[in-house]
Design a protein around this motif. Structure first.
Motif, mmCIF file in Angstrom:
data_model
loop_
_atom_site.group_PDB
_atom_site.id
_atom_site.type_symbol
_atom_site.label_atom_id
_atom_site.label_comp_id
_atom_site.label_asym_id
_atom_site.label_seq_id
_atom_site.Cartn_x
_atom_site.Cartn_y
_atom_site.Cartn_z
ATOM 1 N N LEU A 73 0.833 -1.200 0.000
ATOM 2 C CA LEU A 73 0.000 0.000 0.000
ATOM 3 C C LEU A 73 0.868 1.250 0.000
ATOM 4 O O LEU A 73 0.612 2.198 -0.766
ATOM 5 C CB LEU A 73 -0.928 -0.002 1.213
ATOM 6 C CG LEU A 73 -1.754 1.276 1.430
ATOM 7 C CD1 LEU A 73 -2.641 1.566 0.234
ATOM 8 C CD2 LEU A 73 -2.584 1.161 2.712
ATOM 9 N N TYR A 98 -6.038 4.361 -1.739
ATOM 10 C CA TYR A 98 -6.452 3.489 -0.637
ATOM 11 C C TYR A 98 -7.595 2.573 -1.087
ATOM 12 O O TYR A 98 -7.575 1.360 -0.837
ATOM 13 C CB TYR A 98 -6.925 4.325 0.549
ATOM 14 C CG TYR A 98 -5.921 4.466 1.669
ATOM 15 C CD1 TYR A 98 -6.118 3.832 2.894
ATOM 16 C CD2 TYR A 98 -4.776 5.247 1.511
ATOM 17 C CE1 TYR A 98 -5.210 3.979 3.936
ATOM 18 C CE2 TYR A 98 -3.863 5.393 2.545
ATOM 19 C CZ TYR A 98 -4.085 4.754 3.748
ATOM 20 O OH TYR A 98 -3.189 4.895 4.770
ATOM 21 N N PHE A 101 -6.520 0.079 -3.877
ATOM 22 C CA PHE A 101 -5.710 -0.998 -3.303
ATOM 23 C C PHE A 101 -6.584 -1.981 -2.538
ATOM 24 O O PHE A 101 -6.412 -3.205 -2.654
ATOM 25 C CB PHE A 101 -4.646 -0.413 -2.370
ATOM 26 C CG PHE A 101 -3.808 -1.453 -1.681
ATOM 27 C CD1 PHE A 101 -2.672 -1.965 -2.289
ATOM 28 C CD2 PHE A 101 -4.154 -1.938 -0.420
ATOM 29 C CE1 PHE A 101 -1.902 -2.939 -1.660
ATOM 30 C CE2 PHE A 101 -3.390 -2.905 0.216
ATOM 31 C CZ PHE A 101 -2.261 -3.408 -0.405
ATOM 32 N N VAL A 109 -6.091 -6.325 3.169
ATOM 33 C CA VAL A 109 -6.757 -5.243 3.893
ATOM 34 C C VAL A 109 -7.529 -5.764 5.095
ATOM 35 O O VAL A 109 -7.566 -5.124 6.155
ATOM 36 C CB VAL A 109 -7.675 -4.457 2.938
ATOM 37 C CG1 VAL A 109 -8.539 -3.455 3.693
ATOM 38 C CG2 VAL A 109 -6.841 -3.731 1.888
#
Length: 211
Positions: A73, A98, A101, A109
């Motif tokens: 990230l 963000y 990704f 995540v």
């Protein structure tokens, strides 16, 4: 200690990568609750003892994945910020990065936002990379202040706001609510994220210049 793995085709580090890949796939398909070292070994096609060559327990495997997620990230955010035409545009790009990704890397995540599962506070690499990401955001906010595009003073509140917007959109996207919301409006998550990014940039460009 479980028996050693009998496969001889792995070079040093290759087994580790195979286990991480298998774990990510398992999280994608069945969720974090399905992860155990024995199950990951089975998914990777190795003996039950193989993971112990690299990961003494489940948390250490999840830690490794969490750290890598933050590294990936951060690399994408840096590229987006560097490519932006101004500090304000960089903040907008950060928000969109963000979410992009998160949608492309849901397994990463889900771990990055569940530190109690991976015990990331015990992993200096994950903690350092997460802090580096916040430092990059802070530097970008300060650049906005210097350009007169953000209110002067403590950058902390604006850093927190941008971080909350970016991370919140990312998690809502991963968990599904944003897909339902945007579909009902005849839109998409990327379109909504771009609109939020543009709104943030518009609000910032109206800031009072520093005296």
């Amino acid at each position: 200690m479980p028996p050693t793995d009998s496969r001889s085709t792995y070079h040093h580090g290759a087994l580790r990568e195979e286990l991480i890949t298998a774990c990510l796939a398992l999280i994608e398909s069945e969720g974090i609750g399905a992860v155990s070292l024995r199950r990951v070994a089975r998914e990777a096609g190795v003996s039950p003892g193989a993971p112990y060559h690299h990961f003494p327990d489940r948390a250490s495997l999840l830690n490794a994945i969490t750290a890598r997620g933050y590294q990936l990230l951060l690399a994408e955010v840096r590229r987006a910020v560097d490519a932006a035409g101004s500090p304000v545009q960089a903040l907008g790009a950060l928000i969109e990065t963000y979410v992009r990704f998160a949608r492309a890397n849901t397994a990463y995540v889900r771990l990055m936002y569940r530190p109690e599962l991976s015990e990331s506070d015990k992993d200096p690499a994950a903690e350092a990379t997460a802090e580096e990401g916040l430092q990059l955001l802070t530097e970008t906010v300060v650049a906005c202040q210097r350009a007169g595009a953000a209110p002067p003073g403590d950058p902390g509140p604006l850093v927190t706001m941008i971080w909350s917007v970016a991370a919140g959109l990312a998690m809502l996207s991963v968990e599904g609510p944003l897909d339902h919301l945007t579909a009902a409006r005849g839109s998409t998550v990327p379109e909504l994220t771009a609109q939020v990014s543009a709104l943030v940039q518009t609000l910032l460009t109206g800031a009072t210049p520093p005296r």
